[in-house]
Design an enzyme around this catalytic site. Structure first.
Site, PDB file in Angstrom:
ATOM      1  N   TRP B 103       0.814  -1.212   0.000  1.00 21.45           N
ATOM      2  CA  TRP B 103       0.000   0.000   0.000  1.00 21.45           C
ATOM      3  C   TRP B 103       0.845   1.258   0.000  1.00 21.45           C
ATOM      4  O   TRP B 103       0.552   2.205  -0.738  1.00 21.45           O
ATOM      5  CB  TRP B 103      -1.009  -0.026   1.155  1.00 21.45           C
ATOM      6  CG  TRP B 103      -2.146  -0.914   0.803  1.00 21.45           C
ATOM      7  CD1 TRP B 103      -2.329  -2.204   1.180  1.00 21.45           C
ATOM      8  CD2 TRP B 103      -3.222  -0.600  -0.091  1.00 21.45           C
ATOM      9  NE1 TRP B 103      -3.463  -2.711   0.585  1.00 21.45           N
ATOM     10  CE2 TRP B 103      -4.036  -1.753  -0.193  1.00 21.45           C
ATOM     11  CE3 TRP B 103      -3.586   0.530  -0.806  1.00 21.45           C
ATOM     12  CZ2 TRP B 103      -5.190  -1.796  -0.982  1.00 21.45           C
ATOM     13  CZ3 TRP B 103      -4.729   0.496  -1.590  1.00 21.45           C
ATOM     14  CH2 TRP B 103      -5.517  -0.662  -1.669  1.00 21.45           C
ATOM     15  N   ASP B 170      -1.758   6.446   6.278  1.00 20.25           N
ATOM     16  CA  ASP B 170      -2.829   5.654   5.673  1.00 20.25           C
ATOM     17  C   ASP B 170      -3.176   4.579   6.696  1.00 20.25           C
ATOM     18  O   ASP B 170      -2.449   3.599   6.854  1.00 20.25           O
ATOM     19  CB  ASP B 170      -2.343   5.035   4.363  1.00 20.25           C
ATOM     20  CG  ASP B 170      -3.348   4.040   3.781  1.00 20.25           C
ATOM     21  OD1 ASP B 170      -4.394   3.782   4.414  1.00 20.25           O
ATOM     22  OD2 ASP B 170      -3.063   3.506   2.688  1.00 20.25           O
ATOM     23  N   LYS B 194     -13.088  -1.798   6.586  1.00 19.98           N
ATOM     24  CA  LYS B 194     -12.355  -2.754   7.416  1.00 19.98           C
ATOM     25  C   LYS B 194     -13.028  -2.822   8.795  1.00 19.98           C
ATOM     26  O   LYS B 194     -13.677  -3.796   9.115  1.00 19.98           O
ATOM     27  CB  LYS B 194     -10.897  -2.326   7.557  1.00 19.98           C
ATOM     28  CG  LYS B 194     -10.235  -1.871   6.272  1.00 19.98           C
ATOM     29  CD  LYS B 194     -10.097  -2.974   5.234  1.00 19.98           C
ATOM     30  CE  LYS B 194      -9.257  -2.486   4.047  1.00 19.98           C
ATOM     31  NZ  LYS B 194      -9.093  -3.502   3.017  1.00 19.98           N
TER      32      LYS B 194
END
Lengths: 363, 363
Positions: B103, B170, B194
């Protein structure tokens, strides 16, 4: 949950078909024996893959989308697309915009970040879509808002551009309410929260030859070519909103009205609903709609009480009568009845009855 | 609907608390006597206003968000933010990125559209977050991914930058699983899918002094200052996803575990779940996790069967045992158990039991 629901005239997010809501509730904890809510599924699993594929297939069938158009399930709404379209299509060149209300005016403003924007025509306060457009042969595209949600102005026929420049339509608030003449359209977009599903899903239909020209500053997640190449899964799509939209597509396919079925039934019902409401407004000296009959929206009907001192009383009594969310947009004032696909004829009949009754009591 | 649900280890969209799903189903046709589903409400009406205000207040309370940080409810997910952050914060200058997995590597790539990006450190295949970072004093910000969903690498403590440059995290896949030390953070973002709610909602927490520096090519809908000035309603927000997130916040506030309540309970439960699972993996020569214990994720636990020929059998037997979505990310292979907030301790106990049983039968 068996009492009749009130009629909801919200401009968006807007009423959804009751059978769809019931199915969503029933499947909330376990979609088709998967043991999962749709909200809980990996977007890359076979269950959601089935949902997405069915939604796209049904939407293509309903709107007769030609094979050389890609259907993209995106995020960011109409205001997001106001930037995303010119980032993808303008090539930093020229964009012509026809202003027919608040939304096309906003689109023009946002496109100026990326392109040389010209207002090709402007409705001003005339209430009628201008016939003369100043179009440039070297524009990258021409933008119109095919239904102005705030102003209640709709193109009854899409313009046929003959100068070889693609037409972009912001169809947010009438998408899926009527067919689209794809021969006249290069790209269409719309937020889902009018006729299709929950807010947070944006649909884009783009002709394949328009892909691949994005500016380098276009985010990957909003680059049509990238989104298309990844079947709308470059980033995690709004899976639950897509699922609800898919149920709405199924509902539209099955709708029967006046001997018609599917989109034809929906369209005829919308025509009849709008005719009923405009006739009631025009037949009264108590209420007023200010849009020319040639371009009145079937979806969004703004109207005014000639005695605006009665506005609050009107809204309170309407609510008490089970007629919700009739207040006009803050920039326009007055009232607005949004009568999208999910609004049954009975809802408009109830509103018309209320209009007459209110006039008798307060006129 | 009263049979026990299977345990869902999806990396996202991921399992949600069952009481939340039940409440969503119950309120689907009529939210609090309004006569509307939350999906059908105008985002500008008082009903949704109540929902949004409560969601923000609960989230601020749970994460102890200081008053000089704005909470924004946006769209586009983590991949969208990879562009939106540099469009808002980079000022076209320098950005330093610490790569600890897939990511952060993607974030670095996307930021290059807008800024001079330098990789300040790279985990490579070491499995341990590097200690030495090459940071530039004149960078606009430093970016880290505080929990790498694919690689299972988590910062157990956020870095304390001492060179006066803001830290951007993030936090998508561990947001709301533990407290955030705001003294060390200028901006945090995360997709909801999530620990928080349905896909299609992105949360951004931004310190006010970082607002107001967006590049001119930043779309208005993604300009933090514009979004903040309009209380996340510059464009229609993903209303239903915000409603579900609000119910999740309520659920977190009420959770009790090991004598704790709220976020402290959630965090302790996450610590215990992760400890149980890593102990089972480490205690076996049949399975393997390749991340250094100093930076193993509490949320996402990638692991491998040493005999990878058994992968398909493992997944099929797991599914039959009511343990869903354990397949690893395609870029890594193997297995991955995501054990977000909504996963009860019993789910991890069931997984550990299955791991041992499978090893006995196939080891």
């Amino acid at each position: 949950m068996t009492a009749p629901r009130p009629f909801n005239f919200s401009a968006g997010p807007a009423a959804l078909p009751e059978p769809v809501l019931r199915q969503v509730a029933e499947e909330m904890l376990d979609w088709h024996g998967s043991g999962m809510s749709v909200m809980e599924m990996s977007h890359r699993g076979k269950e959601f893959g089935t949902i997405l594929a069915a939604a796209e297939a049904d939407l293509r069938e309903l709107l007769a989308v030609p094979p050389n158009y890609r259907v993209l399930f995106m995020q960011g709404g109409g205001l997001g697309e106001n930037a995303i379209v010119p980032m993808n299509l303008s090539r930093g060149g020229k964009v012509d915009v026809v202003v027919t209300g608040s939304w096309s005016r906003k689109s023009a403003g946002e496109a100026r970040r990326y392109a040389d924007v010209q207002i090709a025509a402007d409705i001003g306060k005339t209430g009628v879509i201008p016939r003369e457009w100043a179009l440039r042969d070297d524009a990258a595209y021409v933008h119109v808002c095919s239904n102005e949600t705030i102003d209640g102005v709709e193109f009854q026929e899409l313009p046929e551009l003959t100068h070889g420049v693609p037409l972009v339509i912001d169809a947010s608030s009438h998408l899926l309410s009527r067919p689209i003449d794809w021969r006249r359209v290069g790209l269409a977009f719309g937020g889902a929260q009018k006729n299709i599903g929950p807010a947070g899903l944006t649909l884009v239909f783009v002709r394949e030859d328009l892909l691949g020209h994005a500016l380098s500053i276009c985010p990957s997640a909003f680059n049509y070519e990238t989104v298309a190449a990844n079947q709308s899964m470059f980033n995690t799509p709004p899976t639950f909103a897509i699922y609800v939209a898919g149920l709405v597509f199924q509902w539209v396919k099955g709708l029967e009205y006046a001997g018609r079925r599917g989109l034809a039934a929906v369209e005829q019902r919308n025509i009849d609903k709008a005719a009923l409401l405009y006739a009631a407004l025009d037949g009264s000296s108590f209420y007023e709609n200010r849009v020319d009959p040639s371009c009145r929206s079937r979806m969004n009907v703004p109207f005014f009480l000639k005695n605006e001192a009665l506005n609050d009383t009107f809204l309170a009594e309407a609510r008490a009568a089970g007629l919700l969310q009739l207040k006009g947009h803050k920039s326009v004032g007055g009232m607005r009845a949004s009568i999208y696909n999910a609004m049954p004829l009975e809802g408009v009949q109830a509103l018309v009855g209320f209009l007459k009754d209110f006039e008798v009591r307060h006129g």
